[in-house]
Design a protein around this motif. Structure first.
Motif, PDB file in Angstrom:
ATOM      1  N   VAL A  25       0.840  -1.203   0.000  1.00 28.63           N
ATOM      2  CA  VAL A  25       0.000   0.000   0.000  1.00 28.63           C
ATOM      3  C   VAL A  25       0.874   1.252   0.000  1.00 28.63           C
ATOM      4  CG1 VAL A  25      -1.642   1.359   1.381  1.00 28.63           C
ATOM      5  CG2 VAL A  25      -2.013  -1.088   1.043  1.00 28.63           C
ATOM      6  N   MET A  29       0.794   3.926  -2.943  1.00 30.53           N
ATOM      7  CA  MET A  29       0.342   5.295  -2.705  1.00 30.53           C
ATOM      8  C   MET A  29       1.480   6.299  -2.830  1.00 30.53           C
ATOM      9  SD  MET A  29      -2.477   4.946   0.293  1.00 30.53           S
ATOM     10  CE  MET A  29      -3.297   6.487  -0.084  1.00 30.53           C
ATOM     11  N   GLN A  72      -9.843   7.919   3.005  1.00 30.52           N
ATOM     12  CA  GLN A  72      -8.599   7.418   2.430  1.00 30.52           C
ATOM     13  C   GLN A  72      -7.412   7.798   3.325  1.00 30.52           C
ATOM     14  OE1 GLN A  72      -7.385   9.350  -1.174  1.00 30.52           O
ATOM     15  NE2 GLN A  72      -6.046   7.676  -1.767  1.00 30.52           N
ATOM     16  N   ALA A  76      -4.907   5.387   5.137  1.00 29.76           N
ATOM     17  CA  ALA A  76      -3.577   5.395   4.520  1.00 29.76           C
ATOM     18  C   ALA A  76      -2.489   5.763   5.529  1.00 29.76           C
ATOM     19  CB  ALA A  76      -3.543   6.365   3.342  1.00 29.76           C
ATOM     20  N   ILE A  79      -1.414   2.869   7.822  1.00 27.72           N
ATOM     21  CA  ILE A  79      -0.809   1.795   7.020  1.00 27.72           C
ATOM     22  C   ILE A  79       0.596   2.213   6.578  1.00 27.72           C
ATOM     23  CG2 ILE A  79      -0.954   0.578   4.816  1.00 27.72           C
ATOM     24  CD1 ILE A  79      -4.023   0.552   5.218  1.00 27.72           C
TER      25      ILE A  79
END
Length: 136
Positions: A25, A29, A72, A76, A79
């Motif tokens: 992730v 991202m 989000q 995010a 994570i």
């Protein structure tokens, strides 16, 4: 032939599913591809809601879009922090492995220095003995 695993291979084997997912992730991202795709989607979202003739599902000031971004970000951030924490752990393991390599190299160099010094002393003793014989 036995292949010894380096610190990176050993660390990679210890990763659980969650750690691998967090890394994936964070990597996704943190890429230009993600930024570009997200920018295109936002522009489309806004354009369709501004020029849509029949149905505006998120009228200006795009509250639903803001909610999606907030959600989000809420997921995010932790994570990505998990991935960064794991990266810090990996860096500590690498530093420890480098430190151990340096200690091993230092010990080897010291041992070689002792051997070379012993050889030098033996050579000098032989030269002195030869000079003394030549004097006689």
């Amino acid at each position: 032939m036995i292949k010894h695993k380096n610190w990176h291979e050993k660390h990679t084997e210890t990763l659980h599913f969650g750690s691998r997912l967090a890394d994936a992730v964070a990597q996704g991202m943190g890429s230009w591809k993600f930024i570009i795709v997200q920018t295109i989607l936002v522009i489309l979202w806004m354009a369709l809601n501004i020029i849509g003739f029949f149905y505006h599902w998120d009228v200006y000031p795009f509250i639903l879009l803001n909610l999606l971004f907030s959600t989000q970000a809420a997921y995010a951030a932790p994570i990505i922090m998990m991935s960064q924490n794991r990266q810090s752990e990996r860096d500590r393991m690498q530093a420890q492995a480098d430190y151990q390599t340096n200690i091993d190299a230092k010990l080897e160099i010291e041992a070689l220095t002792l051997i070379l010094n012993k050889l030098d002393v033996e050579k000098l003793d032989k030269i002195i003995a030869m000079l003394e014989e030549m004097k006689k």
